[in-house]
Scaffold this motif. Structure first.
Motif, PDB file in Angstrom:
ATOM      1  N   LYS A  32      -7.020  -4.244   0.958  1.00  0.00           N
ATOM      2  CA  LYS A  32      -6.829  -5.568   1.550  1.00  0.00           C
ATOM      3  C   LYS A  32      -6.081  -5.485   2.877  1.00  0.00           C
ATOM      4  O   LYS A  32      -6.393  -6.211   3.825  1.00  0.00           O
ATOM      5  CB  LYS A  32      -6.087  -6.476   0.572  1.00  0.00           C
ATOM      6  CG  LYS A  32      -6.899  -6.853  -0.652  1.00  0.00           C
ATOM      7  CD  LYS A  32      -6.087  -7.702  -1.618  1.00  0.00           C
ATOM      8  CE  LYS A  32      -6.900  -8.036  -2.863  1.00  0.00           C
ATOM      9  NZ  LYS A  32      -6.093  -8.808  -3.841  1.00  0.00           N
ATOM     10  N   ALA A  33      -5.085  -4.593   2.941  1.00  0.00           N
ATOM     11  CA  ALA A  33      -4.306  -4.430   4.173  1.00  0.00           C
ATOM     12  C   ALA A  33      -5.183  -3.906   5.298  1.00  0.00           C
ATOM     13  O   ALA A  33      -5.080  -4.357   6.450  1.00  0.00           O
ATOM     14  CB  ALA A  33      -3.129  -3.490   3.933  1.00  0.00           C
ATOM     15  N   LEU A  50       6.219   4.617  -1.664  1.00  0.00           N
ATOM     16  CA  LEU A  50       5.109   3.778  -1.237  1.00  0.00           C
ATOM     17  C   LEU A  50       4.443   3.062  -2.414  1.00  0.00           C
ATOM     18  O   LEU A  50       4.545   3.509  -3.561  1.00  0.00           O
ATOM     19  CB  LEU A  50       4.060   4.628  -0.516  1.00  0.00           C
ATOM     20  CG  LEU A  50       4.446   5.196   0.850  1.00  0.00           C
ATOM     21  CD1 LEU A  50       3.414   6.226   1.292  1.00  0.00           C
ATOM     22  CD2 LEU A  50       4.566   4.080   1.888  1.00  0.00           C
ATOM     23  N   SER A  51       3.760   1.987  -2.115  1.00  0.00           N
ATOM     24  CA  SER A  51       2.940   1.317  -3.120  1.00  0.00           C
ATOM     25  C   SER A  51       1.891   2.304  -3.632  1.00  0.00           C
ATOM     26  O   SER A  51       1.258   3.010  -2.842  1.00  0.00           O
ATOM     27  CB  SER A  51       2.241   0.100  -2.491  1.00  0.00           C
ATOM     28  OG  SER A  51       1.418  -0.540  -3.432  1.00  0.00           O
ATOM     29  N   GLY A  52       1.749   2.381  -4.944  1.00  0.00           N
ATOM     30  CA  GLY A  52       0.778   3.301  -5.521  1.00  0.00           C
ATOM     31  C   GLY A  52       1.307   4.702  -5.758  1.00  0.00           C
ATOM     32  O   GLY A  52       0.578   5.565  -6.249  1.00  0.00           O
ATOM     33  N   SER A  53       2.584   4.933  -5.443  1.00  0.00           N
ATOM     34  CA  SER A  53       3.143   6.282  -5.615  1.00  0.00           C
ATOM     35  C   SER A  53       3.456   6.602  -7.071  1.00  0.00           C
ATOM     36  O   SER A  53       3.583   7.765  -7.447  1.00  0.00           O
ATOM     37  CB  SER A  53       4.413   6.446  -4.760  1.00  0.00           C
ATOM     38  OG  SER A  53       5.411   5.529  -5.165  1.00  0.00           O
ATOM     39  N   GLU A 110      -3.043   9.800  -1.007  1.00  0.00           N
ATOM     40  CA  GLU A 110      -3.179   9.746  -2.468  1.00  0.00           C
ATOM     41  C   GLU A 110      -2.882   8.332  -2.981  1.00  0.00           C
ATOM     42  O   GLU A 110      -3.548   7.847  -3.897  1.00  0.00           O
ATOM     43  CB  GLU A 110      -2.232  10.765  -3.117  1.00  0.00           C
ATOM     44  CG  GLU A 110      -2.200  10.734  -4.627  1.00  0.00           C
ATOM     45  CD  GLU A 110      -3.532  11.052  -5.297  1.00  0.00           C
ATOM     46  OE1 GLU A 110      -3.673  10.750  -6.497  1.00  0.00           O
ATOM     47  OE2 GLU A 110      -4.440  11.595  -4.616  1.00  0.00           O
ATOM     48  N   CYS A 111      -1.870   7.689  -2.384  1.00  0.00           N
ATOM     49  CA  CYS A 111      -1.553   6.310  -2.778  1.00  0.00           C
ATOM     50  C   CYS A 111      -2.756   5.400  -2.521  1.00  0.00           C
ATOM     51  O   CYS A 111      -3.086   4.541  -3.345  1.00  0.00           O
ATOM     52  CB  CYS A 111      -0.343   5.796  -1.998  1.00  0.00           C
ATOM     53  SG  CYS A 111       1.214   6.623  -2.400  1.00  0.00           S
ATOM     54  N   GLU A 112      -3.403   5.603  -1.375  1.00  0.00           N
ATOM     55  CA  GLU A 112      -4.589   4.800  -1.052  1.00  0.00           C
ATOM     56  C   GLU A 112      -5.743   5.112  -1.990  1.00  0.00           C
ATOM     57  O   GLU A 112      -6.513   4.228  -2.363  1.00  0.00           O
ATOM     58  CB  GLU A 112      -5.026   5.045   0.392  1.00  0.00           C
ATOM     59  CG  GLU A 112      -4.337   4.154   1.393  1.00  0.00           C
ATOM     60  CD  GLU A 112      -5.060   4.082   2.725  1.00  0.00           C
ATOM     61  OE1 GLU A 112      -6.052   3.335   2.834  1.00  0.00           O
ATOM     62  OE2 GLU A 112      -4.608   4.760   3.655  1.00  0.00           O
ATOM     63  N   ARG A 113      -5.876   6.379  -2.365  1.00  0.00           N
ATOM     64  CA  ARG A 113      -6.957   6.752  -3.278  1.00  0.00           C
ATOM     65  C   ARG A 113      -6.761   6.082  -4.636  1.00  0.00           C
ATOM     66  O   ARG A 113      -7.709   5.577  -5.228  1.00  0.00           O
ATOM     67  CB  ARG A 113      -6.998   8.273  -3.442  1.00  0.00           C
ATOM     68  CG  ARG A 113      -8.219   8.774  -4.217  1.00  0.00           C
ATOM     69  CD  ARG A 113      -8.080  10.237  -4.601  1.00  0.00           C
ATOM     70  NE  ARG A 113      -7.013  10.458  -5.572  1.00  0.00           N
ATOM     71  CZ  ARG A 113      -7.093  10.143  -6.865  1.00  0.00           C
ATOM     72  NH1 ARG A 113      -8.173   9.576  -7.355  1.00  0.00           N
ATOM     73  NH2 ARG A 113      -6.066  10.381  -7.683  1.00  0.00           N
ATOM     74  N   PRO A 115      -4.058   1.042  -7.197  1.00  0.00           N
ATOM     75  CA  PRO A 115      -4.332   0.311  -8.438  1.00  0.00           C
ATOM     76  C   PRO A 115      -4.472  -1.200  -8.254  1.00  0.00           C
ATOM     77  O   PRO A 115      -5.174  -1.856  -9.012  1.00  0.00           O
ATOM     78  CB  PRO A 115      -3.128   0.650  -9.322  1.00  0.00           C
ATOM     79  CG  PRO A 115      -2.053   1.054  -8.360  1.00  0.00           C
ATOM     80  CD  PRO A 115      -2.757   1.708  -7.217  1.00  0.00           C
ATOM     81  N   LYS A 116      -3.801  -1.753  -7.241  1.00  0.00           N
ATOM     82  CA  LYS A 116      -3.853  -3.206  -7.023  1.00  0.00           C
ATOM     83  C   LYS A 116      -4.782  -3.584  -5.861  1.00  0.00           C
ATOM     84  O   LYS A 116      -4.832  -4.742  -5.461  1.00  0.00           O
ATOM     85  CB  LYS A 116      -2.446  -3.740  -6.747  1.00  0.00           C
ATOM     86  CG  LYS A 116      -1.442  -3.428  -7.846  1.00  0.00           C
ATOM     87  CD  LYS A 116      -0.036  -3.784  -7.397  1.00  0.00           C
ATOM     88  CE  LYS A 116       0.999  -3.262  -8.368  1.00  0.00           C
ATOM     89  NZ  LYS A 116       2.376  -3.436  -7.861  1.00  0.00           N
ATOM     90  N   LYS A 117      -5.473  -2.571  -5.301  1.00  0.00           N
ATOM     91  CA  LYS A 117      -6.375  -2.787  -4.154  1.00  0.00           C
ATOM     92  C   LYS A 117      -5.641  -3.360  -2.942  1.00  0.00           C
ATOM     93  O   LYS A 117      -6.233  -4.053  -2.110  1.00  0.00           O
ATOM     94  CB  LYS A 117      -7.540  -3.714  -4.527  1.00  0.00           C
ATOM     95  CG  LYS A 117      -8.336  -3.268  -5.749  1.00  0.00           C
ATOM     96  CD  LYS A 117      -8.964  -1.926  -5.539  1.00  0.00           C
ATOM     97  CE  LYS A 117      -9.745  -1.476  -6.773  1.00  0.00           C
ATOM     98  NZ  LYS A 117     -10.066  -0.039  -6.739  1.00  0.00           N
TER      99      LYS A 117
END
Length: 198
Positions: free
Chosen positions: A148-149, A34-37, A136-139, A142-144
């Motif tokens: 935004k989603a 996932l994004s942010g993983s 955790e990825c949402e927490r 890093p790119k917000k």
């Protein structure tokens, strides 16, 4: 229209020749998650350590590739599939050149990753699942992007509007919420040593 007047031209210098000259094997380390993983962070840390050891390596990062080669693609399912297809072909060229190439792409669909795997010889495609709970990825975010989603500013976002299909049998699973970056790098390098790639 696709051309039918094409013939594969065998190179004078073969992949094994390059490996022999380099003194190490070549492969693709396919980071997915996932994004942010932590894919890009860990991929770059692995690349840095390989470089420090004198190993020929290169990083293909999802965002960077979309600035150039894949700037014509969006985030629909069809565009995601084409994004991964192109990256797979580029990664194959790097492996043929005798390098260890690390790729950091969400690559959310199993079928796309399987199609890329099919491009490589046995043992050349190493799928590394960066396993991190979406919470955790949402927490981290890093790119917000999650923010935004959730606001509807980004459509087709993996994990929110679009599915992520985790690997069923990856070569490695890295729980990035449990390991430090250094521990993750050590685990990956140990795998490469055990497989006699480095």
């Amino acid at each position: 229209m696709k051309s039918t007047n094409l013939t594969w031209h065998e190179a004078t210098v073969a992949k094994q020749d390059r490996r022999n000259q380099n003194g190490h094997g070549s492969c693709v380390l396919w980071f997915t998650g996932l994004s942010g993983s932590g894919k890009s962070t860990i991929a770059n840390a692995v690349s840095n350590e390989l470089f420090r050891q004198g190993i020929d390596e290169y990083v293909l990062d999802g965002d960077n590739i979309r600035h150039g080669l894949n700037r014509d693609l969006g985030f629909s399912d069809a565009d995601r599939t084409e994004n991964i297809r192109r990256i797979g072909e580029v990664a194959k060229l790097f492996v043929d050149s005798g390098k260890i190439v690390t790729t950091a792409f969400i690559s959310p669909f199993r079928s796309d990753r399987d199609q890329v795997r099919a491009l490589f010889e046995e043992g050349e495609f190493i799928e590394i699942y960066i396993d991190c709970p979406i919470e955790e990825c949402e927490r981290r975010d890093p790119k917000k992007l999650y923010q935004k989603a959730r606001k509807g500013e980004i459509k087709d976002f993996t994990g929110i509007h679009s599915p992520y299909e985790a690997p069923e049998k990856p070569e490695l699973t890295i729980a990035s919420h449990e390991l430090t970056v250094s521990e993750a790098v050590e685990k990956i390098l140990t795998f490469l040593e055990e497989k006699h790639i480095i």
